[in-house]
Design an enzyme around this catalytic site. Structure first.
Site, PDB file in Angstrom:
ATOM      1  N   ASP A  94     -37.746 -53.176 -10.555  1.00 44.99           N
ATOM      2  CA  ASP A  94     -37.337 -52.128  -9.616  1.00 44.99           C
ATOM      3  C   ASP A  94     -38.546 -51.234  -9.366  1.00 44.99           C
ATOM      4  O   ASP A  94     -38.718 -50.198  -9.991  1.00 44.99           O
ATOM      5  CB  ASP A  94     -36.167 -51.336 -10.184  1.00 44.99           C
ATOM      6  CG  ASP A  94     -35.559 -50.406  -9.149  1.00 44.99           C
ATOM      7  OD1 ASP A  94     -36.009 -50.432  -7.982  1.00 44.99           O
ATOM      8  OD2 ASP A  94     -34.640 -49.645  -9.498  1.00 44.99           O
ATOM      9  N   ALA A  95     -39.398 -51.689  -8.441  1.00 50.64           N
ATOM     10  CA  ALA A  95     -40.685 -51.033  -8.204  1.00 50.64           C
ATOM     11  C   ALA A  95     -40.760 -50.371  -6.833  1.00 50.64           C
ATOM     12  O   ALA A  95     -41.640 -49.553  -6.585  1.00 50.64           O
ATOM     13  CB  ALA A  95     -41.818 -52.052  -8.340  1.00 50.64           C
ATOM     14  N   LYS A  96     -39.871 -50.776  -5.920  1.00 50.33           N
ATOM     15  CA  LYS A  96     -39.798 -50.205  -4.572  1.00 50.33           C
ATOM     16  C   LYS A  96     -41.160 -50.158  -3.895  1.00 50.33           C
ATOM     17  O   LYS A  96     -41.580 -49.135  -3.372  1.00 50.33           O
ATOM     18  CB  LYS A  96     -39.146 -48.822  -4.607  1.00 50.33           C
ATOM     19  CG  LYS A  96     -37.706 -48.866  -5.128  1.00 50.33           C
ATOM     20  CD  LYS A  96     -37.069 -47.492  -5.137  1.00 50.33           C
ATOM     21  CE  LYS A  96     -35.630 -47.581  -5.633  1.00 50.33           C
ATOM     22  NZ  LYS A  96     -35.546 -47.898  -7.082  1.00 50.33           N
ATOM     23  N   ARG A  97     -41.831 -51.302  -3.884  1.00 49.20           N
ATOM     24  CA  ARG A  97     -43.115 -51.401  -3.213  1.00 49.20           C
ATOM     25  C   ARG A  97     -42.916 -51.627  -1.719  1.00 49.20           C
ATOM     26  O   ARG A  97     -41.814 -51.873  -1.260  1.00 49.20           O
ATOM     27  CB  ARG A  97     -43.943 -52.542  -3.822  1.00 49.20           C
ATOM     28  CG  ARG A  97     -44.274 -52.386  -5.308  1.00 49.20           C
ATOM     29  CD  ARG A  97     -45.044 -51.098  -5.577  1.00 49.20           C
ATOM     30  NE  ARG A  97     -45.721 -51.129  -6.869  1.00 49.20           N
ATOM     31  CZ  ARG A  97     -45.358 -50.432  -7.936  1.00 49.20           C
ATOM     32  NH1 ARG A  97     -44.319 -49.641  -7.857  1.00 49.20           N
ATOM     33  NH2 ARG A  97     -46.043 -50.511  -9.063  1.00 49.20           N
TER      34      ARG A  97
END
Length: 269
Positions: A94-97
């Site tokens: 869950d890095a939301k890049r």
């Protein structure tokens, strides 16, 4: 992991539970702080206690990155532990890049090749050339932020553009990208009433659904409006499970909370 394998695990376990690992050293049981790597020790304990009740784990990378090099090393150890000991679990970074092509390619390599996650969450705002680099990896998945569970989602995501809500335009456009069969989508449980329209656009795609539990989303409503022919749902719970207790019985308390959700899922399936 392939989508067929993920679906088989869901039916085998009668669960579509994803457990979020949002490891905050201010919230974990104090006795773990004496360990050399308390972030990993907490994550490992939660995984060992709940692995038979869920089909996915979602480390929130911000909670690891916040502790610098030690946090990143703990993330590496956590994903290695999952891949070596529980390889049948779907893993989500869950890095939301979300950046332009060359940068997105490097992010994809970091999470798919170095850390060996199955998937990573990404933001769609910069469009096609920020999304498609994540879709070039076989049996790896990009989970696109579509309609999130936070209150600020109404700032942009539901605004009308040419008579169509922006989140629907995101879904329609992204579903036409190259290798879009490797796309999943984030839809918050607090937005369950929107799921009927969402399923008209992406009837078979997997949805990652946060917001059940601490944020007040209804599991029953999500399944009623969002379940597809292959289930197509991963319901995430983080704080409600991993911080069920701050005492030395935290693993048991986490397992109890996870089991409550799993039993509800079994009944709904």
């Amino acid at each position: 992991m392939t989508l067929e394998q993920l679906t088989n695990e869901i039916h085998k376990k009668k669960s579509f539970l994803c457990i979020g690992l949002d490891v905050d050293l201010d919230k974990i049981p104090p006795h773990l702080l004496e360990k050399e790597d308390p972030i990993f020790e907490f994550s490992k304990a939660i995984i060992d206690a709940t692995h038979d009740l869920c089909v996915a784990y979602k480390p929130n990378t911000a909670f690891f990155e916040a502790y610098g090099v030690k946090g990143w090393q703990a993330l590496q150890k956590t994903i290695n532990y999952l891949n070596e000991n529980y390889p049948n679990h779907f893993t989500i970074a869950d890095a939301k890049r979300g950046d332009i092509g060359n940068t997105s390619t490097r992010y994809a390599k970091a999470f798919f090749e170095d850390l060996e996650f199955d998937s990573v969450t990404i933001a769609p705002y910069m469009g096609k050339d920020s999304v498609e680099p994540f879709l070039q990896f076989n049996n790896k998945y990009a989970i696109l932020l579509a309609l999130t569970s936070n209150q600020g989602a109404f700032d942009f995501q539901t605004k009308q553009v040419d008579g169509v809500p922006l989140y629907q335009q995101v879904l329609q456009t992204a579903s036409q990208y190259d290798n879009s069969d490797r796309l999943m989508y984030v839809v918050g449980a607090t937005k369950a009433v929107y799921l009927t329209d969402i399923r008209k656009i992406i009837p078979n795609s997997f949805l990652l659904v946060p917001g059940v539990g601490a944020q007040g989303g209804s599991l029953e409503d999500v399944v009623k409006y969002g379940k597809s022919s292959n289930v197509g749902l991963l319901i995430n719970s983080s704080r409600g499970i991993i911080y069920a207790s701050s005492n030395e019985d935290f693993e048991k308390a986490a397992r109890d909370k996870a089991q409550q959700l799993q039993l509800q899922m079994a009944n709904l399936l």
